[in-house]
Structures are given as C-alpha cells and as structure tokens.
Design a protein around this motif. Structure first.
Motif, PDB file in Angstrom:
ATOM      1  N   ASP A  36       8.666  -0.284   3.859  1.00 15.30           N
ATOM      2  CA  ASP A  36       8.042   0.326   2.691  1.00 15.30           C
ATOM      3  C   ASP A  36       6.734  -0.401   2.375  1.00 15.30           C
ATOM      4  OD1 ASP A  36       7.609   1.835   0.455  1.00 15.30           O
ATOM      5  OD2 ASP A  36       9.053   0.747  -0.798  1.00 15.30           O
ATOM      6  N   ILE A  37       5.626   0.305   2.344  1.00 19.07           N
ATOM      7  CA  ILE A  37       4.312  -0.293   2.112  1.00 19.07           C
ATOM      8  C   ILE A  37       4.206  -0.831   0.686  1.00 19.07           C
ATOM      9  CG2 ILE A  37       1.843   0.192   1.967  1.00 19.07           C
ATOM     10  CD1 ILE A  37       2.224   2.132   4.276  1.00 19.07           C
ATOM     11  N   GLY A  38       4.768  -0.138  -0.257  1.00 19.42           N
ATOM     12  CA  GLY A  38       4.745  -0.590  -1.650  1.00 19.42           C
ATOM     13  C   GLY A  38       5.457  -1.918  -1.812  1.00 19.42           C
ATOM     14  N   MET A  87       5.973  -4.190   0.526  1.00 19.31           N
ATOM     15  CA  MET A  87       5.171  -5.223   1.192  1.00 19.31           C
ATOM     16  C   MET A  87       3.987  -5.629   0.329  1.00 19.31           C
ATOM     17  SD  MET A  87       5.196  -4.031   5.189  1.00 19.31           S
ATOM     18  CE  MET A  87       3.829  -5.090   5.556  1.00 19.31           C
ATOM     19  N   SER A  88       3.382  -4.664  -0.334  1.00 23.03           N
ATOM     20  CA  SER A  88       2.239  -4.949  -1.201  1.00 23.03           C
ATOM     21  C   SER A  88       2.647  -5.828  -2.374  1.00 23.03           C
ATOM     22  CB  SER A  88       1.645  -3.642  -1.706  1.00 23.03           C
ATOM     23  OG  SER A  88       0.607  -3.899  -2.624  1.00 23.03           O
ATOM     24  N   MET A  89       3.785  -5.534  -2.983  1.00 16.68           N
ATOM     25  CA  MET A  89       4.276  -6.346  -4.099  1.00 16.68           C
ATOM     26  C   MET A  89       4.611  -7.755  -3.639  1.00 16.68           C
ATOM     27  SD  MET A  89       6.501  -3.818  -6.613  1.00 16.68           S
ATOM     28  CE  MET A  89       7.997  -4.511  -6.062  1.00 16.68           C
ATOM     29  N   LEU A 146       3.335  -9.409  -1.115  1.00 15.50           N
ATOM     30  CA  LEU A 146       2.076 -10.108  -0.832  1.00 15.50           C
ATOM     31  C   LEU A 146       1.404 -10.536  -2.126  1.00 15.50           C
ATOM     32  CD1 LEU A 146      -0.034 -11.036   1.225  1.00 15.50           C
ATOM     33  CD2 LEU A 146      -1.052  -8.766   1.090  1.00 15.50           C
ATOM     34  N   SER A 147       1.405  -9.653  -3.112  1.00 20.24           N
ATOM     35  CA  SER A 147       0.797  -9.964  -4.401  1.00 20.24           C
ATOM     36  C   SER A 147       1.522 -11.124  -5.081  1.00 20.24           C
ATOM     37  CB  SER A 147       0.828  -8.736  -5.296  1.00 20.24           C
ATOM     38  OG  SER A 147       0.271  -9.027  -6.560  1.00 20.24           O
ATOM     39  N   GLN A 148       2.852 -11.123  -5.041  1.00 18.73           N
ATOM     40  CA  GLN A 148       3.618 -12.211  -5.640  1.00 18.73           C
ATOM     41  C   GLN A 148       3.341 -13.529  -4.925  1.00 18.73           C
ATOM     42  OE1 GLN A 148       7.693 -10.921  -5.537  1.00 18.73           O
ATOM     43  NE2 GLN A 148       7.522  -9.766  -7.447  1.00 18.73           N
ATOM     44  N   GLN A 155       0.550 -14.364  -3.458  1.00 16.57           N
ATOM     45  CA  GLN A 155      -0.777 -14.807  -3.863  1.00 16.57           C
ATOM     46  C   GLN A 155      -0.743 -15.431  -5.259  1.00 16.57           C
ATOM     47  OE1 GLN A 155      -3.105 -11.243  -3.423  1.00 16.57           O
ATOM     48  NE2 GLN A 155      -3.639 -11.682  -1.286  1.00 16.57           N
TER      49      GLN A 155
END
Length: 66
Positions: free
Chosen positions: A2-4, A6-8, A10-12, A14
């Motif tokens: 799920d791309i969403g 993975m994005s969350m 990665l954001s966490q 960072q």
C-alpha cells in the motif's frame, strides 16, 4: 504494498529523525556551555594561584581576637 502506508511510515521516520537531531543539538549545546564554564573556572583559579605566587604573604595568616 500500500503506497499510503509506505508514505506514512516514511513520514514518521523523518519526524523521528528530526526529533532525534533536535535533542542531540540541545545536548551538544548544553555540553558546550558546561565546557565553557569549566574552562572559565580553571582560568580564574589559575589567576588566583599566580596572584598568590607573586604575593605569598597575603592570606597566609589570620588575626583572631577573643
């Protein structure tokens, strides 16, 4: 995957890294201030030792009256 999700993740990651760097910078600043203070105290004690070396009679005796 799920791309969403993975994005969350990665954001966490960072955000955690930025928080860690912020805490490290504060600790380094505090350590630097402590080192500056210690250097200042050592310098001041060296001055008093030099003063006593040039005038050894000062402070070597005390007058006491009862």
């Amino acid at each position: 995957m799920d791309i969403g999700l993975m994005s969350m993740a990665l954001s966490q990651g960072q955000v955690k890294q930025q928080a860690s760097l912020s805490v490290m910078k504060k600790a380094m600043g505090s350590a630097e201030q402590n080192a500056d203070f210690l250097n200042k105290m050592v310098d001041e004690s060296q001055v008093s030792k030099m003063e006593q070396a040039t005038q050894p009679h000062l402070g070597s005796s005390i007058d006491v009256k009862l």
